[in-house]
Write a protein that holds these residues in place. Structure first.
Motif, mmCIF file in Angstrom:
data_model
loop_
_atom_site.group_PDB
_atom_site.id
_atom_site.type_symbol
_atom_site.label_atom_id
_atom_site.label_comp_id
_atom_site.label_asym_id
_atom_site.label_seq_id
_atom_site.Cartn_x
_atom_site.Cartn_y
_atom_site.Cartn_z
ATOM 1 N N THR A 102 -13.482 -0.837 -2.322
ATOM 2 C CA THR A 102 -12.783 -1.434 -3.468
ATOM 3 C C THR A 102 -11.475 -2.010 -2.739
ATOM 4 O OG1 THR A 102 -13.544 0.089 -5.238
ATOM 5 C CG2 THR A 102 -11.414 -0.999 -5.667
ATOM 6 N N MET A 103 -10.826 -1.124 -1.758
ATOM 7 C CA MET A 103 -9.522 -1.828 -1.060
ATOM 8 C C MET A 103 -10.158 -2.929 -0.208
ATOM 9 S SD MET A 103 -6.576 -0.810 -2.010
ATOM 10 C CE MET A 103 -5.910 -1.426 -0.578
ATOM 11 N N GLU A 157 -6.792 0.118 -7.055
ATOM 12 C CA GLU A 157 -8.219 0.110 -7.310
ATOM 13 C C GLU A 157 -8.745 -0.042 -8.576
ATOM 14 O OE1 GLU A 157 -9.761 2.367 -3.229
ATOM 15 O OE2 GLU A 157 -9.568 3.607 -4.919
#
Length: 223
Positions: A115-116, A37
């Motif tokens: 984010t992932m 991240e």
């Protein structure tokens, strides 16, 4: 890099056999997620993950053979977490409440993993294996939407003539992309207003035809 020892391969194939080993593996996964991240997939190296987890290279390779392997594990954990957070339905038979709750729970499940999820989207464009992972993840959410639509049809709440598969694909793609623009591209949205707008679109797509006509008439009178 030499191949894994027999002990390392056994641990990768069977998983840790001790509580300490299981804990170490979870620590590596948590560290990998933080690094991915922070740096992105391309820029992340195994040494970065090992340093973040405060372990040696050898310890990393005891549990995972590549950064792609640990990325896949992290991605699967993200999907499982999202599904778990969306599993509880509100105790309501009201069509509007059910649609609105479904949209809200997807947004709330997406937010902490944005984010992932964006990384999974990006990595899928450069790695055939990880592209399949992204498609599998999307398929999981689409099939969940499809089951929800079928339950509404069975309850007489949604249009029985819907093409359920493609309706789920289309509505799911819209919801995913709006969340991507919102959380990953930082487009500011008013949450209540956006959830309301998305819910209205879903309702109009799912309602039986007579109900859609009634909705348009009511909207026309309101104007």
């Amino acid at each position: 890099m030499p191949g894994p020892t027999e002990v390392q391969q056994a641990r990768r194939d069977q998983g840790p056999t001790t509580g300490r080993g299981a804990q170490r593996r979870e620590e590596l996964l948590a560290a990998a997620r933080r690094v991915f991240e922070r740096k992105g997939f391309i820029e992340t190296r195994v040494s970065d993950i090992a340093k973040e987890a405060q372990v040696s290279h050898g310890t990393f390779y005891t549990y995972f053979d590549t950064k792609e392997a640990i990325f896949k594990e992290v991605a699967h954990a993200v999907i499982e977490s999202m599904l778990a957070s969306m599993a509880i339905l509100i105790p309501s038979e009201d069509f509007h409440d059910r649609v609105h709750d479904s949209i809200r729970r997807f947004v709330q499940a997406y937010r902490p993993h944005a984010t992932m999820l964006a990384l999974m989207e990006q990595v899928g464009t450069v790695s055939p294996e990880l592209r399949e992972l992204r498609l599998d993840a999307r398929e999981t959410f689409v099939r969940r939407t499809e089951r929800g639509i079928r339950r509404m049809i069975d309850a007489g709440l949604a249009d029985a003539d819907l093409d359920v598969e493609y309706t789920a694909e289309s509505l799911g793609a819209m919801l995913e992309y709006v969340c991507y623009v919102w959380f990953s591209l930082d487009r500011p949205f008013e949450e209540e207003r956006l959830v309301g707008a998305l819910s209205a679109i879903w309702e109009k797509a799912l309602l039986p035809l007579p109900a859609r006509k009634g909705t348009r008439k009511r909207a026309g009178r309101a104007r």
